[in-house]
Write an enzyme that holds these catalytic residues in place. Structure first.
Site, short mmCIF file in Angstrom:
data_model
loop_
_atom_site.label_atom_id
_atom_site.label_comp_id
_atom_site.label_asym_id
_atom_site.label_seq_id
_atom_site.Cartn_x
_atom_site.Cartn_y
_atom_site.Cartn_z
N GLY A 148 65.99 -43.77 -11.69
CA GLY A 148 65.32 -44.95 -12.22
C GLY A 148 63.98 -44.61 -12.84
N PRO A 174 59.97 -44.61 -13.75
CA PRO A 174 58.84 -44.43 -12.85
C PRO A 174 58.36 -45.77 -12.29
CG PRO A 174 58.47 -43.25 -14.91
CD PRO A 174 59.72 -44.06 -15.08
N GLY A 175 57.99 -45.77 -11.05
CA GLY A 175 57.40 -46.96 -10.45
C GLY A 175 58.39 -48.01 -10.00
N GLY A 198 60.22 -47.75 -7.38
CA GLY A 198 60.31 -47.77 -5.92
C GLY A 198 61.24 -46.72 -5.33
N LYS A 199 61.45 -45.63 -6.04
CA LYS A 199 62.34 -44.59 -5.51
C LYS A 199 61.73 -43.94 -4.27
CE LYS A 199 62.41 -42.54 -9.56
NZ LYS A 199 61.69 -43.56 -10.33
N THR A 200 60.46 -43.58 -4.39
CA THR A 200 59.78 -42.99 -3.25
C THR A 200 59.74 -43.97 -2.08
OG1 THR A 200 58.39 -41.85 -4.85
CG2 THR A 200 57.70 -41.76 -2.55
N GLU A 215 73.99 -57.83 -27.08
CA GLU A 215 74.71 -57.45 -25.86
C GLU A 215 75.82 -58.45 -25.53
OE1 GLU A 215 74.36 -54.55 -24.54
OE2 GLU A 215 72.68 -54.08 -25.87
N ASP A 275 75.93 -47.63 -32.47
CA ASP A 275 77.24 -48.26 -32.28
C ASP A 275 78.14 -47.93 -33.48
OD1 ASP A 275 76.20 -49.43 -30.05
OD2 ASP A 275 75.95 -51.42 -30.93
P1 ADP Z 1 58.78 -44.21 -7.97
O1 ADP Z 1 58.93 -43.24 -6.86
O2 ADP Z 1 60.06 -44.84 -8.38
O3 ADP Z 1 58.02 -43.71 -9.15
P2 ADP Z 1 57.15 -45.55 -6.06
O4 ADP Z 1 58.09 -45.72 -4.96
O5 ADP Z 1 56.18 -44.43 -5.96
O6 ADP Z 1 57.91 -45.44 -7.42
O7 ADP Z 1 56.36 -46.92 -6.27
C1 ADP Z 1 54.95 -46.99 -6.28
C2 ADP Z 1 54.48 -48.24 -5.59
O8 ADP Z 1 54.88 -49.39 -6.32
C3 ADP Z 1 55.06 -48.41 -4.22
O9 ADP Z 1 54.30 -47.75 -3.26
C4 ADP Z 1 55.02 -49.92 -4.03
O10 ADP Z 1 53.75 -50.35 -3.64
C5 ADP Z 1 55.27 -50.42 -5.43
N1 ADP Z 1 56.69 -50.70 -5.65
C6 ADP Z 1 57.50 -50.07 -6.51
N2 ADP Z 1 58.74 -50.58 -6.46
C7 ADP Z 1 58.74 -51.53 -5.53
C8 ADP Z 1 59.75 -52.41 -5.00
N3 ADP Z 1 61.01 -52.37 -5.45
N4 ADP Z 1 59.38 -53.26 -4.03
C9 ADP Z 1 58.12 -53.30 -3.58
N5 ADP Z 1 57.14 -52.50 -4.03
C10 ADP Z 1 57.42 -51.63 -5.00
ZN ZN Z 2 75.10 -52.07 -29.14
#
Ligand code: ADP
Ligand code: ZN
Length: 656
Positions: A215, A217-218, A220-222, A439, A515
């Site tokens: 996914g 960045p940001g 919520g993977k971590t 779409e 396409d």
């Molecule tokens: P990634 O690893 O995907 O780059 P992070 O997990 O580091 O993203 O997300 C950074 C911060 O953003 C998290 O610590 C959290 O505070 C917030 N965040 C990101 N995604 C979510 C989510 N799905 N639900 C709640 N908070 C989120």
């Molecule tokens: Zn298309």
């Protein structure tokens, strides 16, 4: 003195650092050697002859030697005297007797040449000699230490790398991760396995070792990985892919070894590798053709470690990437990261949930309308939303307010959007409209064309994997063979996007470029390769070629000019014919498309079932015979990250 202190303080240090130990030892040995030989050498040095015999004599003997003129040259130092015999074959040395001045008088009297000389004591001499070395070592250690800190690991030795792997026991729970319900469901099983490994092992169930979280960045993977550890209450070992890549070949691999060793010791546990693409980049991809030994060794070590323990060891490796397509295929093989979980950017509902999560610990005013904020932030990731809440709180604090007001949130949203406008493609209203119709057009054709792959999801959320939304076709089965009507169906689906833009917006955008390219390719290969046209009949115009090094192949023409013209003509007219059919279909289902677009506007993501519901109820209302194919197999809701299923044109536009 300095070197003495060093040695005592750093006993440990020397044990761990063979290189430095070696350097210090060699210096000491050379010093001692110099000291032993050096005295003689300096005694002789002045006379420039090393073959002389050195004889220690008493002071009185020295005096009598002078008196008898048996010496020809005398050197007087601070503590001793050297005298060369008149034959030149012997050097006599003696200690000075303090306060005696008679010797000099005797020398004068006998006309013997004499001079003073400066004795350097061996210690100061050696120190002077050692000093530059110590300086160099000192400087080296200083920089090495700094590098060690900045890179979070040992440069000087592998012994240090053990410290680098810190585990924590996070108290993050699934409730802290919002808006990614599908992903949470998929990792639920891992939590269960880590909690009760015995249950699974006894049954003989194969548990995934590696799970790839994919996914932008940001998203919520971590956070999700931490939540898995938090829910299962197991240690969480977290590393970044790039931190493995060091200056010295072999260090990264050693770290991987340490990491796994420790994780296995603390099992059940979780290893989380962020940015795995840094080590897992495909060897063929990128400018790295020359090879990067360090990266490759690290990758190989990782693969070896993953293969090295059985599924009964409760260690799960989670890895995150936003670029799954560049990963080395070896990483994705069974027994490694054979499972991929999409951690998507949140849709409207998801954003509401995420905002709520982050508002929990912030004092919010009653006037705050979370849905309004969610509506304004289409396309933003969880991290952006967390940031918006925090910014809003900071703004409120600056104004000495007791609570965060809607106004503050708006201001903070505006800032976030302005900052992101350049970076990620946030969808603007005009684009949103185009994408929604485009779409929906694909989706309609996919559902109403016999032989087309069915839709599992339609989305207008801009995301990293495909910037402007995508229609995810359901992978019904692994297809190795396609029939002619299925190929034509695919052409229709591909044309659906562009046709919808024309029918509903009246103008065509660049979004359909890829396409059309793919539609053209399909028809071309039907003629050239599969013998599915009257142009060439069964004659194969283009042999299938193994592409060398994965590069694009230069096509070699093996047919007549006339044939080429016929083929071009065939492709052009077929595309036109299909296009007309597609346009007619879109016009026939106009209201259904409008319904889909409306739902997409509201929810941003709609499922294949929702698409089919809209179509079927439209057909019922208009007493039409249903074209929606209800016979396809049960939907296996497995989202596979397969570039060919995602609208490539749009994935491309994300890259600029
Ligand atoms: P990634 O690893 O995907 O780059 P992070 O997990 O580091 O993203 O997300 C950074 C911060 O953003 C998290 O610590 C959290 O505070 C917030 N965040 C990101 N995604 C979510 C989510 N799905 N639900 C709640 N908070 C989120
Ligand atoms: Zn298309």
């Amino acid at each position: 003195m300095a070197e003495n202190d060093n040695k005592n303080d750093n006993n440990n240090f020397f044990n761990k650092n063979p290189l430095i130990t070696f350097a210090v030892f060699s210096i000491v040995i050379i010093g001692v050697f110099k000291m032993l030989v050096g005295d003689g050498a300096s005694a002789n040095g002045a006379l420039g002859n090393t073959s002389k015999r050195v004889q220690q004599v008493s002071y009185s003997k020295m005096k009598s030697l002078v008196d008898s003129k048996s010496v020809s040259k005398v050197e007087i130092g601070q503590s001793y005297i050297k005298a060369t015999s008149s034959t030149g074959s012997t050097i006599y040395t003696t200690r000075i007797v303090k306060g005696d001045t008679k010797l000099v008088e005797a020398l004068d009297k006998n006309g013997i040449e004499y001079e003073g000389f400066s004795e350097t004591n061996w210690f100061t001499e050696m120190f002077g000699w050692l000093f530059p070395f110590l300086l160099i070592i000192g400087i080296w250690m200083f920089f090495a230490g700094r590098m060690q800190k900045s890179m979070g690991g040992g440069l000087l030795g592998m012994g240090n790398s053990k410290k680098m792997v810190n585990s924590e026991k996070p108290d993050t729970k699934f409730d802290d991760v919002a808006g990614v319900e599908e992903a949470k469901e998929e990792v639920q099983e891992i939590v269960d396995f880590l909690k009760y490994p015995a249950r699974y092992v006894e049954i003989g169930a194969k548990i995934p070792k590696g799970v790839l979280l994919v996914g932008s960045p940001g998203t919520g993977k971590t956070l999700l990985a931490k939540a898995v550890a938090g829910e299962a209450e197991v240690p969480f070992f977290s590393v970044t892919g790039s931190s493995f890549i060091e200056m010295f070949v072999g260090v990264g691999a050693a770290r991987v070894r340490d990491l796994f060793e420790q994780a296995k010791k603390d099992a059940p546990s979780i290893i989380f590798i962020d940015e795995i693409d840094a080590i897992g980049k495909s060897r063929a991809s990128g400018a790295n053709m020359g090879g990067n030994d360090e990266r490759e060794q690290t990758l190989n070590q990782l693969l070896a470690e993953m293969d090295g323990f059985g599924t009964d060891t409760p260690v799960i490796i989670l890895a995150a990437t936003n670029r799954p397509e560049i990963l080395d295929q070896a990483l994705l093989r069974p027994g490694r990261f054979d499972r991929q979980v999409l951690v998507d950017k949140p849709d409207f509902e998801g954003r509401v949930k995420i905002l709520h999560v982050h508002m929990k610990n912030v004092k919010m005013d009653k006037d705050v309308d979370v849905e309004e904020v969610a509506r304004l932030t289409a396309g933003l990731a969880g991290a952006d939303l967390a940031n918006i809440i925090n910014e809003g709180a900071l703004l409120a604090g600056r104004k000495s307010q007791k609570t965060v007001k809607q106004k503050d949130l708006f201001e903070s949203v505006e800032r976030a959007l302005a900052g992101l406008a350049k970076k990620s493609r946030r969808i603007n209203p005009k684009e949103k409209k185009i994408v929604a119709y485009h779409e929906s057009g694909h989706a309609l054709l996919a559902e109403t064309t016999v032989g087309a792959k069915k839709v599992s999801k339609v989305s207008i959320v801009p995301r990293g994997l495909a910037a402007l939304g995508y229609t995810l076709n359901k992978p019904e089965e692994n297809r190795f063979m396609m029939q002619k009507h299925e190929l034509w169906a695919e052409v229709d689906v591909l044309l659906g996007g562009r046709a919808a833009e024309q029918v509903f917006i009246g103008e065509i955008s660049t979004g359909a470029g890829n396409d059309l390219e793919r539609a053209t390719d399909i028809i071309k290969s039907m003629v050239q390769t599969y013998g599915m046209s009257d142009i060439a009949g069964l004659m194969v115009l283009e042999k299938s070629r193994q592409s060398f090094l994965g590069g694009p192949q230069q096509a070699m023409r093996e047919y007549s000019e006339k044939m080429a013209e016929d083929m071009d003509e065939f492709i052009k007219t077929s595309l036109q014919e299909r296009y007309e059919v597609v346009v007619a279909r879109l016009e026939e289902y106009k209201d259904a498309i409008e319904d889909m677009v409306a739902l997409l506007y509201k929810k941003e993501n709609i499922t294949g079932d929702e698409v089919r519901d809209i179509l079927i109820s439209f057909e019922k209302k208009n007493n039409m015979e249903s074209k929606v194919d209800s016979e396809f197999d049960e939907i296996t809701e497995e989202l596979k990250i397969d570039a060919s299923m995602i609208d490539k044109s749009q994935a491309k536009s994300n890259e600029d």
